[in-house]
Design a protein around this motif. Structure first.
Motif, PDB file in Angstrom:
ATOM      1  N   ASN A   1       0.833  -1.214   0.000  1.00 28.00           N
ATOM      2  CA  ASN A   1       0.000   0.000   0.000  1.00 28.00           C
ATOM      3  C   ASN A   1       0.862   1.256   0.000  1.00 28.00           C
ATOM      4  O   ASN A   1       0.626   2.181  -0.766  1.00 28.00           O
ATOM      5  CB  ASN A   1      -0.946   0.008   1.192  1.00 28.00           C
ATOM      6  CG  ASN A   1      -1.965  -1.108   1.106  1.00 28.00           C
ATOM      7  OD1 ASN A   1      -2.459  -1.427   0.035  1.00 28.00           O
ATOM      8  ND2 ASN A   1      -2.258  -1.726   2.234  1.00 28.00           N
ATOM      9  N   ALA A   2       1.873   1.296   0.863  1.00 28.86           N
ATOM     10  CA  ALA A   2       2.701   2.490   0.996  1.00 28.86           C
ATOM     11  C   ALA A   2       3.929   2.456   0.097  1.00 28.86           C
ATOM     12  O   ALA A   2       4.520   3.494  -0.177  1.00 28.86           O
ATOM     13  CB  ALA A   2       3.134   2.670   2.447  1.00 28.86           C
TER      14      ALA A   2
ATOM     15  N   LEU B   1       7.709   0.560  -6.510  1.00 28.37           N
ATOM     16  CA  LEU B   1       8.886  -0.207  -6.103  1.00 28.37           C
ATOM     17  C   LEU B   1       8.480  -1.488  -5.372  1.00 28.37           C
ATOM     18  O   LEU B   1       8.975  -2.568  -5.676  1.00 28.37           O
ATOM     19  CB  LEU B   1       9.809   0.636  -5.223  1.00 28.37           C
ATOM     20  CG  LEU B   1      11.048  -0.083  -4.681  1.00 28.37           C
ATOM     21  CD1 LEU B   1      11.939  -0.579  -5.824  1.00 28.37           C
ATOM     22  CD2 LEU B   1      11.827   0.821  -3.746  1.00 28.37           C
ATOM     23  N   ALA B   2       7.575  -1.379  -4.417  1.00 27.73           N
ATOM     24  CA  ALA B   2       7.126  -2.554  -3.672  1.00 27.73           C
ATOM     25  C   ALA B   2       6.431  -3.545  -4.604  1.00 27.73           C
ATOM     26  O   ALA B   2       6.636  -4.756  -4.494  1.00 27.73           O
ATOM     27  CB  ALA B   2       6.201  -2.140  -2.530  1.00 27.73           C
ATOM     28  N   ALA B   3       5.635  -3.036  -5.523  1.00 22.27           N
ATOM     29  CA  ALA B   3       4.940  -3.917  -6.470  1.00 22.27           C
ATOM     30  C   ALA B   3       5.940  -4.642  -7.363  1.00 22.27           C
ATOM     31  O   ALA B   3       5.792  -5.842  -7.637  1.00 22.27           O
ATOM     32  CB  ALA B   3       3.952  -3.111  -7.313  1.00 22.27           C
ATOM     33  N   ASN B   4       6.977  -3.942  -7.811  1.00 28.36           N
ATOM     34  CA  ASN B   4       8.004  -4.562  -8.650  1.00 28.36           C
ATOM     35  C   ASN B   4       8.787  -5.618  -7.876  1.00 28.36           C
ATOM     36  O   ASN B   4       9.084  -6.688  -8.407  1.00 28.36           O
ATOM     37  CB  ASN B   4       8.949  -3.514  -9.222  1.00 28.36           C
ATOM     38  CG  ASN B   4       8.294  -2.646 -10.285  1.00 28.36           C
ATOM     39  OD1 ASN B   4       7.262  -2.999 -10.842  1.00 28.36           O
ATOM     40  ND2 ASN B   4       8.885  -1.495 -10.550  1.00 28.36           N
TER      41      ASN B   4
END
Length: 126
Positions: A75-76, A80-83
């Motif tokens: 969420n935050a 970058l986190a999704a990748n």
């Protein structure tokens, strides 16, 4: 108690002590280091024909990558986190392939990818 058992016990206690005192940043580094170690050990087991040990070590590497993946804040963390989430998912699929097909190339690929992620993580100033 033989020397190898004593050494392993010392390493376990030492690692536990480091984890207790570690910052969140250092804990991620330790996970990545542990993953790289398990990948190298799995490759060695594969080369020696130790199939059960290879599977156990790949399983541990998958668990470590799962821990890294679970630590992402999707969420935050934005793109970058999704990748990273997608990359970790890909790493796990490659490790499963390495285990099933008993081939080292996916282990090497995942180790290279994890080293790349770790070098970026290491570069982050605390």
């Amino acid at each position: 108690m033989n020397a190898m058992t004593a050494l392993r016990q010392y390493q376990h206690v030492n690692t536990h002590a480091q984890a207790v005192e570690a910052t969140p940043h250092r804990l991620i580094q330790m996970l990545m280091e542990g993953g790289l170690t398990r990948l190298a050990q799995a490759r060695g087991a594969m080369e020696r024909g130790q199939i059960a040990l290879k599977g156990e070590l790949i399983g541990k590497a998958i668990g470590i990558i799962g821990g890294l993946r679970n630590g992402l804040d999707l969420n935050a963390g934005g793109e970058l986190a999704a990748n990273l989430d997608s990359l970790y998912e890909y790493m796990v699929s490659r490790l499963i392939e390495a285990n099933v097909k008993n081939v080292p190339e996916p282990l090497d690929e995942v180790a290279d990818l994890l080293r790349d992620v770790k070098s970026g993580w290491d570069a982050i100033s605390q």
